[in-house]
Design a protein around this motif. Structure first.
Motif, PDB file in Angstrom:
ATOM      1  N   GLN A  94       0.804  -1.227   0.000  1.00 41.62           N
ATOM      2  CA  GLN A  94       0.000   0.000   0.000  1.00 41.62           C
ATOM      3  C   GLN A  94       0.836   1.277   0.000  1.00 41.62           C
ATOM      4  N   LEU A  95       2.157   1.155   0.122  1.00 44.98           N
ATOM      5  CA  LEU A  95       3.012   2.341   0.192  1.00 44.98           C
ATOM      6  C   LEU A  95       2.793   3.305  -0.970  1.00 44.98           C
ATOM      7  N   THR A  96       2.508   2.756  -2.129  1.00 45.64           N
ATOM      8  CA  THR A  96       2.326   3.590  -3.316  1.00 45.64           C
ATOM      9  C   THR A  96       1.191   4.601  -3.164  1.00 45.64           C
ATOM     10  N   HIS A  97       0.256   4.322  -2.260  1.00 45.71           N
ATOM     11  CA  HIS A  97      -0.909   5.201  -2.058  1.00 45.71           C
ATOM     12  C   HIS A  97      -0.716   6.195  -0.914  1.00 45.71           C
ATOM     13  N   GLN A  98       0.450   6.140  -0.257  1.00 46.93           N
ATOM     14  CA  GLN A  98       0.659   7.028   0.900  1.00 46.93           C
ATOM     15  C   GLN A  98       1.263   8.362   0.444  1.00 46.93           C
ATOM     16  N   HIS A  99       0.418   9.385   0.408  1.00 46.65           N
ATOM     17  CA  HIS A  99       0.851  10.712  -0.048  1.00 46.65           C
ATOM     18  C   HIS A  99       0.893  11.725   1.093  1.00 46.65           C
ATOM     19  N   ASN A 100       0.528  11.299   2.300  1.00 48.39           N
ATOM     20  CA  ASN A 100       0.521  12.177   3.458  1.00 48.39           C
ATOM     21  C   ASN A 100       1.941  12.195   4.050  1.00 48.39           C
ATOM     22  N   ARG A 109       9.463   3.033  -3.846  1.00 47.25           N
ATOM     23  CA  ARG A 109       8.657   4.029  -3.132  1.00 47.25           C
ATOM     24  C   ARG A 109       9.543   4.997  -2.353  1.00 47.25           C
ATOM     25  N   VAL A 110      10.550   4.461  -1.701  1.00 52.41           N
ATOM     26  CA  VAL A 110      11.430   5.299  -0.887  1.00 52.41           C
ATOM     27  C   VAL A 110      12.222   6.262  -1.776  1.00 52.41           C
ATOM     28  N   PHE A 111      12.680   5.787  -2.919  1.00 49.80           N
ATOM     29  CA  PHE A 111      13.359   6.687  -3.860  1.00 49.80           C
ATOM     30  C   PHE A 111      12.404   7.784  -4.326  1.00 49.80           C
ATOM     31  N   GLU A 112      11.163   7.402  -4.593  1.00 50.27           N
ATOM     32  CA  GLU A 112      10.163   8.383  -5.044  1.00 50.27           C
ATOM     33  C   GLU A 112       9.971   9.478  -3.996  1.00 50.27           C
ATOM     34  N   TRP A 113       9.843   9.074  -2.732  1.00 51.78           N
ATOM     35  CA  TRP A 113       9.670  10.058  -1.657  1.00 51.78           C
ATOM     36  C   TRP A 113      10.928  10.917  -1.512  1.00 51.78           C
ATOM     37  N   LEU A 114      12.093  10.306  -1.686  1.00 52.46           N
ATOM     38  CA  LEU A 114      13.354  11.026  -1.536  1.00 52.46           C
ATOM     39  C   LEU A 114      13.486  12.162  -2.551  1.00 52.46           C
ATOM     40  N   ILE A 115      13.115  11.901  -3.783  1.00 57.03           N
ATOM     41  CA  ILE A 115      13.372  12.897  -4.834  1.00 57.03           C
ATOM     42  C   ILE A 115      12.252  13.925  -5.011  1.00 57.03           C
ATOM     43  N   LYS A 116      11.092  13.682  -4.396  1.00 60.67           N
ATOM     44  CA  LYS A 116      10.009  14.667  -4.520  1.00 60.67           C
ATOM     45  C   LYS A 116      10.394  15.953  -3.810  1.00 60.67           C
ATOM     46  N   ASN A 161      15.265   9.964   6.458  1.00 56.15           N
ATOM     47  CA  ASN A 161      14.920   8.557   6.721  1.00 56.15           C
ATOM     48  C   ASN A 161      15.045   7.725   5.449  1.00 56.15           C
ATOM     49  N   CYS A 162      14.615   8.295   4.320  1.00 51.37           N
ATOM     50  CA  CYS A 162      14.694   7.592   3.035  1.00 51.37           C
ATOM     51  C   CYS A 162      16.145   7.265   2.689  1.00 51.37           C
ATOM     52  N   ILE A 163      17.029   8.228   2.916  1.00 52.33           N
ATOM     53  CA  ILE A 163      18.451   8.015   2.638  1.00 52.33           C
ATOM     54  C   ILE A 163      18.983   6.847   3.472  1.00 52.33           C
ATOM     55  N   ASP A 212      25.228   4.095  -6.401  1.00 56.04           N
ATOM     56  CA  ASP A 212      25.540   5.257  -7.245  1.00 56.04           C
ATOM     57  C   ASP A 212      24.409   6.277  -7.242  1.00 56.04           C
ATOM     58  N   GLU A 213      23.174   5.776  -7.323  1.00 58.35           N
ATOM     59  CA  GLU A 213      22.013   6.676  -7.306  1.00 58.35           C
ATOM     60  C   GLU A 213      21.938   7.437  -5.988  1.00 58.35           C
ATOM     61  N   LEU A 214      22.153   6.711  -4.907  1.00 58.03           N
ATOM     62  CA  LEU A 214      22.063   7.318  -3.582  1.00 58.03           C
ATOM     63  C   LEU A 214      23.188   8.333  -3.380  1.00 58.03           C
ATOM     64  N   ASN A 215      24.374   7.976  -3.830  1.00 59.19           N
ATOM     65  CA  ASN A 215      25.518   8.875  -3.759  1.00 59.19           C
ATOM     66  C   ASN A 215      25.187  10.206  -4.442  1.00 59.19           C
ATOM     67  N   ALA A 216      24.601  10.125  -5.635  1.00 59.15           N
ATOM     68  CA  ALA A 216      24.246  11.332  -6.392  1.00 59.15           C
ATOM     69  C   ALA A 216      23.193  12.154  -5.652  1.00 59.15           C
ATOM     70  N   GLN A 217      22.192  11.479  -5.079  1.00 60.76           N
ATOM     71  CA  GLN A 217      21.121  12.192  -4.362  1.00 60.76           C
ATOM     72  C   GLN A 217      21.659  12.881  -3.107  1.00 60.76           C
TER      73      GLN A 217
END
Length: 197
Positions: free
Chosen positions: A84-90, A131-138, A148-150, A165-170
């Motif tokens: 259900q994480l995909t639906h959590q926008h709060n 999902r965690v990457f999505e929350w991180l980059i928004k 927390n996402c990191i 590599d992705e995390l390093n860049a973020q």
């Protein structure tokens, strides 16, 4: 003084209780109720998606309390929680959800949590990463959630090496003008990523 019966509270009564302001003491009492066999974790999780943001936030706060106190009560819900994480926008709920995910991805997690996470399918683990990457980059994601996402993504590098590599860049991007919390945790994790190279 808080007097709540831990027996026989219906889903509707529970909703009524969290519709009001909830202190830390009351949240603990409600978490004890949710830990009991008289209230299902699935019902509590569904309240984390309530259209009223304050109710959803309080439910997520209580869900985190439950997970911290009784992971054995939460673990049967873990797959549903992830799906259900995909639906959590709060964003307030995301903060509590990421704290829960940190408990399961932490390299020093309790055995009960490590085993539960290891038994997830690769697809479910990938859903967490996505999902965690999505929350991180928004851009609108609060710093506390982002930090927390990191941490979660760093914890998942052994399972998914491409994350590194992705995390390093973020992290590098957020360190440019990040808050004190981002600077502190970001620098520590960046060092760890570089040491693991």
């Amino acid at each position: 003084m808080i007097i709540l019966s831990l027996h026989g509270m219906t889903k509707e009564q529970f909703l009524l209780e969290i519709s009001k302001n909830v202190s830390k003491v009351k949240a603990t009492v409600l978490a004890q109720l949710a830990i009991s066999d008289h209230y299902t974790m699935s019902d509590l999780l569904s309240l984390c998606y309530h259209p009223q943001k304050a109710i959803a936030f309080r439910a997520a706060w209580i869900l985190e309390f439950v997970e911290n106190k009784s992971p054995d009560r939460f673990i049967p819900l873990l797959v549903e929680f992830i799906e259900q994480l995909t639906h959590q926008h709060n964003a307030s709920c995301q903060r509590h959800f990421t704290k829960i995910l940190m408990n399961y991805t932490n390299r020093k997690a309790k055995t009960i949590r490590k085993e539960a996470f290891s038994q997830l399918t690769t697809t479910h683990k990938e859903q967490v990463v996505e999902r965690v990457f999505e929350w991180l980059i928004k851009s609108e994601t609060p710093v506390a959630v982002r930090v927390n996402c990191i941490e979660i993504l760093y914890n998942l590098v052994p399972l998914f090496p491409w994350i590194k590599d992705e995390l390093n860049a973020q992290i590098t991007f957020y360190l440019k003008d990040g808050s004190a919390a981002m600077q502190s945790r970001g620098k520590k994790l960046l060092m760890k990523l570089l040491e693991a190279s």
